[in-house]
Write a protein that holds these residues in place. Structure first.
Motif, PDB file in Angstrom:
ATOM      1  N   GLY A   7      31.062  14.959  86.230  1.00 52.54           N
ATOM      2  CA  GLY A   7      32.018  14.095  85.548  1.00 52.54           C
ATOM      3  C   GLY A   7      31.359  12.974  84.777  1.00 52.54           C
ATOM      4  N   SER A   8      30.386  12.312  85.405  1.00 52.35           N
ATOM      5  CA  SER A   8      29.704  11.210  84.727  1.00 52.35           C
ATOM      6  C   SER A   8      28.923  11.707  83.511  1.00 52.35           C
ATOM      7  CB  SER A   8      28.760  10.511  85.701  1.00 52.35           C
ATOM      8  OG  SER A   8      29.465   9.980  86.803  1.00 52.35           O
ATOM      9  N   ALA A   9      28.210  12.824  83.681  1.00 51.17           N
ATOM     10  CA  ALA A   9      27.443  13.360  82.564  1.00 51.17           C
ATOM     11  C   ALA A   9      28.350  13.779  81.419  1.00 51.17           C
ATOM     12  CB  ALA A   9      26.602  14.553  83.035  1.00 51.17           C
ATOM     13  N   SER A  10      29.502  14.319  81.741  1.00 50.09           N
ATOM     14  CA  SER A  10      30.433  14.744  80.693  1.00 50.09           C
ATOM     15  C   SER A  10      30.968  13.563  79.920  1.00 50.09           C
ATOM     16  CB  SER A  10      31.582  15.548  81.309  1.00 50.09           C
ATOM     17  OG  SER A  10      31.106  16.709  81.945  1.00 50.09           O
ATOM     18  N   ARG A  11      31.279  12.467  80.666  1.00 45.73           N
ATOM     19  CA  ARG A  11      31.792  11.289  79.964  1.00 45.73           C
ATOM     20  C   ARG A  11      30.723  10.654  79.090  1.00 45.73           C
ATOM     21  NH1 ARG A  11      35.411  10.855  77.866  1.00 45.73           N
ATOM     22  NH2 ARG A  11      35.566   8.622  77.620  1.00 45.73           N
ATOM     23  N   LEU A  12      29.531  10.487  79.657  1.00 51.00           N
ATOM     24  CA  LEU A  12      28.476   9.808  78.916  1.00 51.00           C
ATOM     25  C   LEU A  12      27.895  10.678  77.809  1.00 51.00           C
ATOM     26  CD1 LEU A  12      26.604   8.081  81.903  1.00 51.00           C
ATOM     27  CD2 LEU A  12      28.239   7.062  80.318  1.00 51.00           C
ATOM     28  N   GLY A  13      27.943  11.988  78.004  1.00 45.47           N
ATOM     29  CA  GLY A  13      27.334  12.876  77.026  1.00 45.47           C
ATOM     30  C   GLY A  13      28.324  13.546  76.117  1.00 45.47           C
ATOM     31  N   SER A  14      29.378  12.872  75.776  1.00 45.75           N
ATOM     32  CA  SER A  14      30.386  13.465  74.890  1.00 45.75           C
ATOM     33  C   SER A  14      29.745  13.866  73.565  1.00 45.75           C
ATOM     34  CB  SER A  14      31.516  12.459  74.640  1.00 45.75           C
ATOM     35  OG  SER A  14      32.406  12.965  73.678  1.00 45.75           O
ATOM     36  N   ALA A  15      29.914  15.121  73.252  1.00 49.79           N
ATOM     37  CA  ALA A  15      29.289  15.626  72.032  1.00 49.79           C
ATOM     38  C   ALA A  15      29.841  14.952  70.791  1.00 49.79           C
ATOM     39  CB  ALA A  15      29.499  17.145  71.949  1.00 49.79           C
ATOM     40  N   SER A  16      31.133  14.655  70.814  1.00 50.22           N
ATOM     41  CA  SER A  16      31.728  14.042  69.624  1.00 50.22           C
ATOM     42  C   SER A  16      31.212  12.631  69.406  1.00 50.22           C
ATOM     43  CB  SER A  16      33.251  14.014  69.756  1.00 50.22           C
ATOM     44  OG  SER A  16      33.630  13.249  70.877  1.00 50.22           O
ATOM     45  N   LEU A  17      31.047  11.869  70.512  1.00 46.32           N
ATOM     46  CA  LEU A  17      30.525  10.514  70.367  1.00 46.32           C
ATOM     47  C   LEU A  17      29.081  10.536  69.877  1.00 46.32           C
ATOM     48  CD1 LEU A  17      31.979   8.774  73.549  1.00 46.32           C
ATOM     49  CD2 LEU A  17      32.794   8.640  71.195  1.00 46.32           C
ATOM     50  N   GLN A  18      28.293  11.452  70.405  1.00 43.99           N
ATOM     51  CA  GLN A  18      26.909  11.551  69.961  1.00 43.99           C
ATOM     52  C   GLN A  18      26.833  11.938  68.488  1.00 43.99           C
ATOM     53  OE1 GLN A  18      25.095  14.342  72.640  1.00 43.99           O
ATOM     54  NE2 GLN A  18      24.904  12.856  74.299  1.00 43.99           N
ATOM     55  N   ALA A  19      27.685  12.879  68.084  1.00 41.00           N
ATOM     56  CA  ALA A  19      27.678  13.301  66.687  1.00 41.00           C
ATOM     57  C   ALA A  19      28.101  12.159  65.772  1.00 41.00           C
ATOM     58  CB  ALA A  19      28.601  14.506  66.501  1.00 41.00           C
ATOM     59  N   ALA A  20      29.141  11.414  66.183  1.00 38.82           N
ATOM     60  CA  ALA A  20      29.603  10.300  65.360  1.00 38.82           C
ATOM     61  C   ALA A  20      28.536   9.221  65.251  1.00 38.82           C
ATOM     62  CB  ALA A  20      30.879   9.714  65.957  1.00 38.82           C
ATOM     63  N   ALA A  21      27.846   8.941  66.360  1.00 38.00           N
ATOM     64  CA  ALA A  21      26.787   7.931  66.312  1.00 38.00           C
ATOM     65  C   ALA A  21      25.661   8.358  65.382  1.00 38.00           C
ATOM     66  CB  ALA A  21      26.249   7.684  67.723  1.00 38.00           C
ATOM     67  N   ALA A  22      25.323   9.653  65.426  1.00 39.27           N
ATOM     68  CA  ALA A  22      24.263  10.145  64.549  1.00 39.27           C
ATOM     69  C   ALA A  22      24.684  10.053  63.084  1.00 39.27           C
ATOM     70  CB  ALA A  22      23.917  11.586  64.922  1.00 39.27           C
ATOM     71  N   VAL A  23      25.947  10.393  62.812  1.00 38.21           N
ATOM     72  CA  VAL A  23      26.439  10.318  61.437  1.00 38.21           C
ATOM     73  C   VAL A  23      26.453   8.876  60.959  1.00 38.21           C
ATOM     74  CG1 VAL A  23      28.472  10.645  59.990  1.00 38.21           C
ATOM     75  CG2 VAL A  23      27.769  12.442  61.567  1.00 38.21           C
ATOM     76  N   ARG A  24      26.889   7.962  61.827  1.00 37.21           N
ATOM     77  CA  ARG A  24      26.937   6.552  61.433  1.00 37.21           C
ATOM     78  C   ARG A  24      25.541   6.023  61.119  1.00 37.21           C
ATOM     79  NH1 ARG A  24      25.921   1.845  63.822  1.00 37.21           N
ATOM     80  NH2 ARG A  24      26.997  -0.010  63.004  1.00 37.21           N
ATOM     81  N   ARG A  25      24.565   6.425  61.941  1.00 32.14           N
ATOM     82  CA  ARG A  25      23.202   5.953  61.685  1.00 32.14           C
ATOM     83  C   ARG A  25      22.662   6.467  60.358  1.00 32.14           C
ATOM     84  NH1 ARG A  25      22.700   6.973  67.358  1.00 32.14           N
ATOM     85  NH2 ARG A  25      21.886   9.074  66.893  1.00 32.14           N
ATOM     86  N   ALA A  26      23.193   7.608  59.924  1.00 33.96           N
ATOM     87  CA  ALA A  26      22.714   8.193  58.666  1.00 33.96           C
ATOM     88  C   ALA A  26      23.402   7.608  57.436  1.00 33.96           C
ATOM     89  CB  ALA A  26      22.918   9.708  58.696  1.00 33.96           C
ATOM     90  N   VAL A  27      24.475   6.841  57.639  1.00 34.28           N
ATOM     91  CA  VAL A  27      25.218   6.284  56.506  1.00 34.28           C
ATOM     92  C   VAL A  27      24.395   5.181  55.838  1.00 34.28           C
ATOM     93  CG1 VAL A  27      27.246   4.930  55.858  1.00 34.28           C
ATOM     94  CG2 VAL A  27      27.481   6.876  57.407  1.00 34.28           C
ATOM     95  N   ARG A  28      24.355   5.212  54.498  1.00 32.38           N
ATOM     96  CA  ARG A  28      23.717   4.158  53.715  1.00 32.38           C
ATOM     97  C   ARG A  28      24.773   3.570  52.788  1.00 32.38           C
ATOM     98  NH1 ARG A  28      20.921   4.875  57.213  1.00 32.38           N
ATOM     99  NH2 ARG A  28      18.684   5.394  57.259  1.00 32.38           N
TER     100      ARG A  28
END
Length: 696
Positions: A360-381
């Motif tokens: 349960g903890s790993a699923s909450r912390l490792g949400s694929a959508s949150l990770q993808a959104a964070a990666a996309v945000r970091r790539a925004v210029r």
């Protein structure tokens, strides 16, 4: 009639296994259970048939259903436990006199003898009664037939239909009361572990679906939506920006209590405990499927979680019952069997709980959508703004320890919204639609928005829930496109007076149309904050920023729609919950330093400092009062524009005593901050902020 010394022995004797626990010398006069001469004797003096011989034994339990014996039968039945000696009273039989001791009478009526065919004798071990598991060859008749060949005796323990693993003990009729507290706590623990299994499986399913369908988030959001008026104010006033953490903690406590009760209920009255889990799953499913933007399969994680919780509940309670059954049977192997079952139950419980917690903890912390959104945000210029904000004046920040900085860092900016889970949005899939009472529907994508001439503007935002002297306020540099220009492209129709902005999570805010169209109001569809893309928790990829209005009527995060409508036809999220339709920010001021209860030395030069604000209007003066002295003007810092707060400081020479310090502001149009104390609801708190200082 038996002699006096035999009266103590006329009672029902329990089997040797139990009697041996009490020792050789029993205080109640019973025969020493280890004495080879001691045995249980049943005699019948019936006139119609022969009595049983010494050594004959009837295996029927005294509580077995053998019918009701009348007075006549009571006179024909006698039971005696004794020793084979030469006492002549040993051969006496016949009806007992009415004045016999009550104990003797009770024994006689509870142990009738079974008739035995004439000429037949039975032998048995003298140290215990035959029971299930004995070798049939040890019980024989004079006719030469073995125990296996004789006719079944329904009153004989060995002939009863008990399973081989269970030894019949006629004296065990009630559960050991010492086991009850352990059963309740163990069953409650099983219920909580089943809840952990539900959350683990549901969160894992939500992870596989890209972060959608989490029942925990959906239920929490539903609680926020359905909370009565005042509940939000209470949570914010008690916990501030930690209100969501507090809500999750409260939900956790409630879940533990409810599921623990379901575990106890399932042990006592199955399947009611499982039905409690099923009912909770139905409520969670409704919360998931009715959320804004829910998909077809968003309810699948909840269904899988409910199934897993019921399976875990049943399996663990099954092992708990095995442990209880092993402890309830007082055989020689009871302790060993109980230990095995106890270890089995504890092992399964601990393993299941640990796996559920990790998954349960790993699923909450490792949400694929949150990770993808964070990666996309970091790539925004972000593009270079077409219009830059004026530089922050050097005199905008006072050199006073403890004062709030003029520009609030992103990490320190307050966050108050209705989203328990921060929405994760891929900018490539984002668009903003302007529709409703307009001549032309306009829709722009993320790429189109960034291609427009963006503008920078410094503005202070505040929450309507901010108490007098509270910290739900911040000042930042925003980058975005003017809303008035977008509205001009859509051309609102005559009669429209409100823009209903909508977030991807379903939140709505009703903003006056004339404020958004005002040339003097720098209302933006913002994409940047303090020189970087919007943080996810502050609205990435886009949000609204409207100086001069509280956030609940203007600052929609994760915005996807602007619907031009009327106040008479539509309402924002908070309006039907008791808040005002329009929320202009009030004139306010706050003391940052010194803190309430501070002690200083007499004669010290004490800087009393803080901030004051009324965005879109501006602040022209701040006044401070110490004790009974009159109002004194404070020193004001510079500001970029009227849309931001201003720092101030008043330097006071400390005098002995305890002093109440108060502050008030004066707006650019001459309004003096009111002293009337009002709560945040329905349209913002009012009153003077004050602290107490002691000088000695």
């Amino acid at each position: 009639m038996p002699c006096e010394r035999h009266l103590g022995a006329h009672r029902f004797q329990r089997p040797a296994e139990l009697r041996s626990r009490r020792g050789r010398d029993e205080p109640d006069g019973r025969v020493d259970p280890t004495d080879g001469r001691g045995e249980q004797v049943v005699r019948s003096a019936s006139a119609d048939g022969p009595g049983t011989e010494d050594g004959d034994h009837d295996d029927r339990h005294p509580d077995d259903d053998g019918g009701d014996f009348g007075d006549a039968e009571r006179g024909q039945v006698g039971v005696r436990i004794g020793v084979h000696d030469e006492d002549p009273c040993r051969h006496q039989s016949g009806p007992e006199p009415d004045d016999r001791p009550p104990e003797r009478e009770e024994s006689a009526v509870r142990r009738p003898a079974l008739p035995v065919p004439a000429g037949t004798t039975r032998t048995r071990n003298t140290d215990r009664s035959p029971r299930h598991g004995d070798d049939p060859a040890t019980t024989t008749a004079s006719t030469g037939t073995t125990g296996d060949e004789r006719s079944p005796n329904p009153f004989r323990a060995a002939d009863r239909p008990f399973p081989a693993a269970l030894t019949y003990h006629p004296w065990v009729t009630e559960p050991d009361p010492r086991l009850l507290p352990h059963r309740r706590w163990a069953a409650a623990l099983v219920g909580v572990i089943a809840m952990l299994a539900f959350l683990a499986v549901a969160e894992l399913g939500a992870l596989l679906l890209g972060g959608a369908g989490s029942p925990l988030v959906a239920v929490g959001s539903a609680v926020i939506d359905l909370a009565p008026r005042g509940a939000k104010d209470l949570m914010v006033s008690l916990f501030g920006t930690g209100d969501k953490v507090a809500l999750f903690a409260l939900m956790t406590v409630l879940l533990v209590v409810i599921t623990a009760g379901a575990g106890i209920l399932e042990r006592r009255r199955p399947p009611w405990g499982a039905l409690v889990f099923a009912a909770g799953g139905v409520l969670a499913l409704l919360a998931v499927t009715t959320r804004s933007g829910s998909g077809t399969f968003d309810g699948a994680p909840t269904v899988l979680g409910v199934a897993a919780s019921i399976i875990v509940l049943r399996l663990l309670l099954q092992r708990l019952r095995r442990w209880e059954d092993a402890r309830a049977v007082p055989t020689a192997d009871a302790e060993r069997a109980g230990g095995v079952q106890r270890r089995s139950f504890i092992g399964w419980a601990v393993t299941t709980a640990a796996v559920a917690a990790v998954v349960g903890s790993a699923s909450r912390l490792g949400s694929a959508s949150l990770q993808a959104a964070a990666a996309v945000r970091r790539a925004v210029r972000l593009p270079t703004p077409a219009t830059t904000a004026p530089p922050v004046p050097a005199g905008a920040s006072l050199d006073v320890t403890g004062i709030t900085p003029y520009v609030t860092p992103n990490a320190d900016f307050y966050r108050i919204d209705t989203a328990l889970r921060v929405p994760s949005i891929d900018p490539a899939d984002w668009s903003l639609k302007i529709h409703g009472e307009v001549e032309e529907t306009v829709e722009i994508t993320w790429a189109e928005l960034l291609a427009l001439p963006l503008e920078e503007h410094m503005a202070t935002l505040s929450c309507v829930s901010n108490e007098v002297g509270g910290n739900l306020i911040g000042n930042a540099l925003w980058l975005g496109y003017p809303i008035r220009t977008l509205l001009a492209r859509a051309r609102p129709k005559s009669g429209a007076d409100m823009v209903l902005s909508r977030s991807i999570d379903g939140f709505t805010a009703g903003t006056p149309l004339d404020v958004l169209q005002d040339e003097g109001t720098q209302a933006l569809v913002a994409v940047g904050m303090n020189g970087s893309p919007l943080p996810a928790e502050h609205g990435f990829p886009a949000r609204l920023v409207v100086p001069g209005l509280f956030g609940y009527v203007s600052a929609t995060k994760w915005v996807t729609e602007l619907e031009v409508t009327r106040f008479a036809k539509a309402q924002g999220y908070w309006t039907p919950r008791g808040w005002s339709e329009r929320g202009p920010v009030k004139l306010e001021s706050r003391i940052d330093t010194p803190g309430d209860g501070t002690s200083v030395k007499v004669g010290d030069r004490v800087p009393i400092a803080g901030v004051a604000w009324q965005p879109h209007v501006g602040v022209k003066a701040v006044q401070v009062k110490v004790g009974s002295a009159g109002w004194q003007d404070a020193e004001l810092a510079d500001s970029v524009s009227p849309d931001t707060w201003r720092q101030w400081v008043y330097r006071w020479t400390a005098v002995a005593g305890q002093h109440e310090v108060q502050v008030r502001a004066v707006s650019a149009d001459g309004e003096v901050q009111t002293s009337v104390q009002r709560p945040p609801a329905p349209n913002g708190a009012t009153g003077w902020h004050g602290v107490t200082i002691s000088a000695s």
